[in-house]
Design an enzyme around this catalytic site. Structure first.
Site, short mmCIF file in Angstrom:
data_model
loop_
_atom_site.label_atom_id
_atom_site.label_comp_id
_atom_site.label_asym_id
_atom_site.label_seq_id
_atom_site.Cartn_x
_atom_site.Cartn_y
_atom_site.Cartn_z
N ASP A 16 0.82 -1.22 0.00
CA ASP A 16 0.00 0.00 0.00
C ASP A 16 0.85 1.27 0.00
OD1 ASP A 16 -2.25 -1.72 0.22
OD2 ASP A 16 -1.85 -1.86 2.37
N HIS A 44 -3.86 -2.42 -6.60
CA HIS A 44 -3.20 -1.23 -7.15
C HIS A 44 -4.24 -0.37 -7.84
CE1 HIS A 44 0.86 -3.59 -7.35
NE2 HIS A 44 0.47 -3.33 -6.14
#
Ligand code: IMP
Length: 430
Positions: A16, A44
């Protein structure tokens, strides 16, 4: 301008870090973007033209018209998720025929893998690991215990039925022993027969595709998933993901010789976050944590879980950069740190009064140690969308310079917002 390089984008923290946007940005100048490890536990996000594209399996660079996306052998595939991503892109007018290639060596995440992932977490009770529940660990453990089923088997439907039936019967025994309902083989096979038709046109020997690309000096970008702090060997196991995340996975996960890699781009978020259980030495609590989480929208792309947040841990990040041979740094989400009175950064660990490096810590040490902090004055100004380094507040510049000096690796790009155009280029283009 073509870069003619083989580069790798890697997350240096707990995932992340904002890699999706960076991969999308760097894809402008490459021919191929390749996923080489992990599975749909990754998430993503790319935002372009006012539209948000969440990716879990298909490489984030695929949105560029000339880019070819490759899902190489190291990726474990949940076919239903892959098909929904194919549909999302085709519904947006992106034609994938000849633009997406999937390795026949990829192992398949089966319904029993997802069921086992959840059942094992349930049995662990208070000691659960906080997996994404996507079946990653059970699929990879089947791979190494020779119980896996690959796309290779899916090509031959009769062989697939035989293998799938054997494995599901085996796994049903385990599931029933754990008090979970057994899977219905016929129903699952019906589903696979539909998914198979959609997937097979994209399946090929991706090793050959990539070797040819190398010979022709085409530019290839490898899209790392997760973060090095979750690497199966170099994280505080078992608070890990099932795959290797370090640069070396480019070799095992796509067949690219390691000496072909010329750039390793380490993505560093300006603070830290983590989903799931496991130690996070610089974790924050209370109002400050809430402020960063809300402003940074720190909720899992894959599971929606609120992420734990903390100060940037440079002790861990430095280790991540050395184990992966990072040559260039990209900083993300620096805009989230505006409006804080002070900002801390961890520059080392102390345990029992002595310094201890990240690499010597297992999860018990990481849970007990005390981070050593350096404190910076914050800045008031909002900096979202700033595109020049000199327009950043002086305190922000000092924070970034410190990171660069501590890591000893140049910062080449600073992301100042979620959209494609919100970034600062430092020096020549990456
Ligand atoms: P698994 O990969 O689903 O087995 O989960 C193992 C651990 O890795 C859990 O703590 C997950 O939250 C974490 N994890 C796996 N992939 C990612 C990612 O892409 N970002 C953040 N955390 C991840």
């Amino acid at each position: 301008m073509k870069t003619n390089l083989v580069s790798v984008v890697i997350g240096t923290q707990w995932g992340d870090e904002g890699k999706g946007k960076i991969v999308d940005l760097l894809s402008e100048t490459v021919d191929f973007v390749v996923r080489f490890h992990g599975g749909n536990n990754a998430g993503h996000t790319v935002i372009t033209g006012g539209k948000k594209y969440p990716f879990h399996l298909i490489p984030s660079g695929i949105l560029h018209p000339k880019v070819i996306g490759v899902i190489a052998n190291g990726v474990v595939l949940d076919l239903a998720v892959l098909v929904s991503e194919i549909k999302m892109l085709e519904d947006s007018g992106i034609k994938l025929k000849g633009k997406l290639f999937i390795s026949d060596r990829c192992h398949l995440i089966m319904p029993y893998h997802r069921a086992l992932d959840l059942a094992y977490e349930n049995v662990r009770g208070k000691d659960k690991l906080g997996t994404t529940g996507r079946g990653i660990g059970p699929c990879l453990s089947d791979k190494v215990s020779y119980n896996g089923i690959r796309i290779y088997e899916l090509i031959n439907w009769t062989l697939f039925i035989e293998k799938f039936t054997f494995q599901t019967n085996l796994k049903n025994k385990i599931l029933e022993a754990l008090g979970v309902e057994a899977l219905n083989i016929d129903q699952e096979l019906q589903q696979f027969s539909k998914l198979r038709e959609i997937i097979l046109p994209f399946v090929t020997d991706t090793f050959l595709v990539l070797q040819k690309a190398l010979t022709q000096k085409r530019a290839i970008l490898f899209e790392g998933a997760h973060g090095i702090m979750l690497d199966i060997d170099f994280s505080p196991y078992p608070f890990s993901t099932g795959s290797n995340v370090i640069t070396g996975a480019v070799n095992t996960g796509a067949g690219i010789p390691i000496q072909a890699v010329s750039k390793v781009i380490g993505v560093v978020k300006a603070y830290t976050s983590r989903v799931g259980e496991g130690p996070l030495p610089t974790q924050l609590a209370g109002e400050l944590a809430d402020q960063i989480r809300e402003k940074g929208k720190e909720y899992g792309t894959t599971t929606g879980r609120p992420r734990r947040v903390g100060w940037l841990d440079l002790e861990a990040t430095k280790f991540a950069c050395s184990v992966s041979g990072v040559t260039d740094i990209v900083i993300t989400k620096i805009d989230i740190l505006s409006d804080l009175k002070e900002i801390k950064v961890c520059v080392g660990y102390k345990l029992g009064g002595k310094s201890i490096p990240y690499s010597s810590c297992g999860y018990t040490e990481l849970a007990k140690l005390t981070p050593v902090y350096k404190t910076f004055l914050g800045w008031k100004e909002e900096i979202a969308g700033v595109t020049e380094f000199k327009k950043l507040p002086k305190n922000c510049q000092a924070y970034l310079k410190f990171i660069e000096n501590f890591l000893g690796i140049p910062i080449k790009l600073i992301s100042t917002g979620p959209a494609r155009e919100e970034y600062i280029q430092v020096g020549p283009k990456l």
